[in-house]
Every structure is written in C-alpha cells, then in structure tokens.
Motif scaffolding. Structure first.
Motif, PDB file in Angstrom:
ATOM      1  N   ALA A 107       0.745   1.857 -10.245  1.00 20.45           N
ATOM      2  CA  ALA A 107       1.814   2.278 -10.164  1.00 20.45           C
ATOM      3  C   ALA A 107       2.470   2.120  -8.691  1.00 20.45           C
ATOM      4  O   ALA A 107       1.987   1.272  -8.042  1.00 20.45           O
ATOM      5  N   VAL A 108       3.804   2.594  -8.635  1.00 23.93           N
ATOM      6  CA  VAL A 108       4.608   2.390  -7.209  1.00 23.93           C
ATOM      7  C   VAL A 108       5.455   3.518  -7.119  1.00 23.93           C
ATOM      8  O   VAL A 108       5.498   4.377  -7.963  1.00 23.93           O
ATOM      9  N   THR A 109       5.355   3.701  -5.800  1.00 27.65           N
ATOM     10  CA  THR A 109       6.271   4.896  -5.318  1.00 27.65           C
ATOM     11  C   THR A 109       6.954   4.571  -4.136  1.00 27.65           C
ATOM     12  O   THR A 109       6.727   3.271  -3.499  1.00 27.65           O
ATOM     13  N   ARG A 110       8.327   4.892  -4.004  1.00 28.59           N
ATOM     14  CA  ARG A 110       9.136   4.576  -2.951  1.00 28.59           C
ATOM     15  C   ARG A 110       9.319   5.791  -1.877  1.00 28.59           C
ATOM     16  O   ARG A 110      10.466   5.935  -1.402  1.00 28.59           O
ATOM     17  N   GLY A 111       8.341   6.500  -1.573  1.00 27.61           N
ATOM     18  CA  GLY A 111       8.276   7.857  -0.745  1.00 27.61           C
ATOM     19  C   GLY A 111       8.379   7.494   0.623  1.00 27.61           C
ATOM     20  O   GLY A 111       8.868   6.494   0.933  1.00 27.61           O
TER      21      GLY A 111
END
Length: 154
Positions: free
Chosen positions: A123-127
């Motif tokens: 998964a990826v997040t850009r938080g």
C-alpha cells in the motif's frame, strides 16, 4: 498494478487530518478520473478530525461509487481472513482498496495496490510521511481488524 506512478509521486496530503479524502483523491487519480492537481475533497474537508470512511459510503465522485466494508469492532472476533480475501479479490479484478492502518502510533489512510508473492499486500500513503507499506496483513492482524473502502465504476 500501478499504471501511472506519477499519480502517486505528485500527490500529497494538504492538512494534518485530511488523510481520508487524500486517499480517495489518490485512488481517483490512479483511476485517471481526476487530474493531478485535483485536491477538492481535501480542501472541502479541511483539518476535520472527526471523519470516517462512512463519510464516503455510497458517495459518487467522478463516476466512482464508494462502499465501506468491515465497519465493525476491532477485536479477536474480527473477520480478518474475510477482509484479506476481499482485498485479494479486488486486486485480482484490477481494483485498488483504501484501508485504514495504525502506523507509528498514528492513523493513516492508504491505498492498497498490489499483492506480493508472500501474500502480503503493498500500500501507499501520502500523509505526514510518504510511505510505502509492504506488510499490510501484519499490521491489520496486530490491529485486530480494520475497515476498507471499495468502489464500483459507474
């Protein structure tokens, strides 16, 4: 499965607590339903701390209808294997899944986009941090469950 890495590279979270709409925007960008500079959901959301995936349940945005799943208590009775099968099925059907994960003591909304050969999900997040996560199953097991957003393209 990511066909356009630029969708991930150029995306960002605008506010400390806008991770939920950030992940919806990222998914819409990965689906090429909105342009790279689309941040309307986060702008509208602002820094709201009381949000939940329920805010997007049933919503139609750019021809994509969202559905919350596994919105139940996190505990020893959580149907974790059913959750993992659902994510796996979505990926096999060429879809992404938005998932809530507890990382480094904070909640992150992430987009699951791949299953690794060992069965784990990527998964990826850009938080707050731009993270790639390759142990989604392990994290979910430790959390004793989590909720997800799936979607249908109309």
């Amino acid at each position: 499965m990511v066909q356009n890495q630029n969708s991930i590279n150029f995306h960002k979270q605008l506010f400390q607590y806008s991770c939920i709409p950030m992940s919806v925007e990222l998914l819409l960008k990965l689906l090429e339903r909105v342009p790279y500079d689309y941040f309307e959901l986060q702008t509208e959301w602002g820094n709201k701390r009381s949000g939940h995936y329920r805010n997007f349940d049933g919503k139609i945005i750019a021809g994509v209808q969202f559905k919350i799943q596994f919105d139940v208590s996190r505990n020893d009775d959580f149907p974790i294997e059913e959750l993992f099968r659902t994510i796996e099925d979505e990926l096999k059907n060429g879809k992404y899944v938005i998932i809530s994960l507890l990382l480094n003591g904070g909640w992150y909304s992430c987009v699951v986009y791949d299953q690794l050969s060992n069965g784990e999900f990527r998964a990826v997040t850009r938080g707050r941090d731009k993270n790639e996560i390759e142990n989604v199953c392990e994290i979910v097991r430790n959390m004793k469950g989590t909720d997800i957003l799936t979607y249908t393209i109309l």
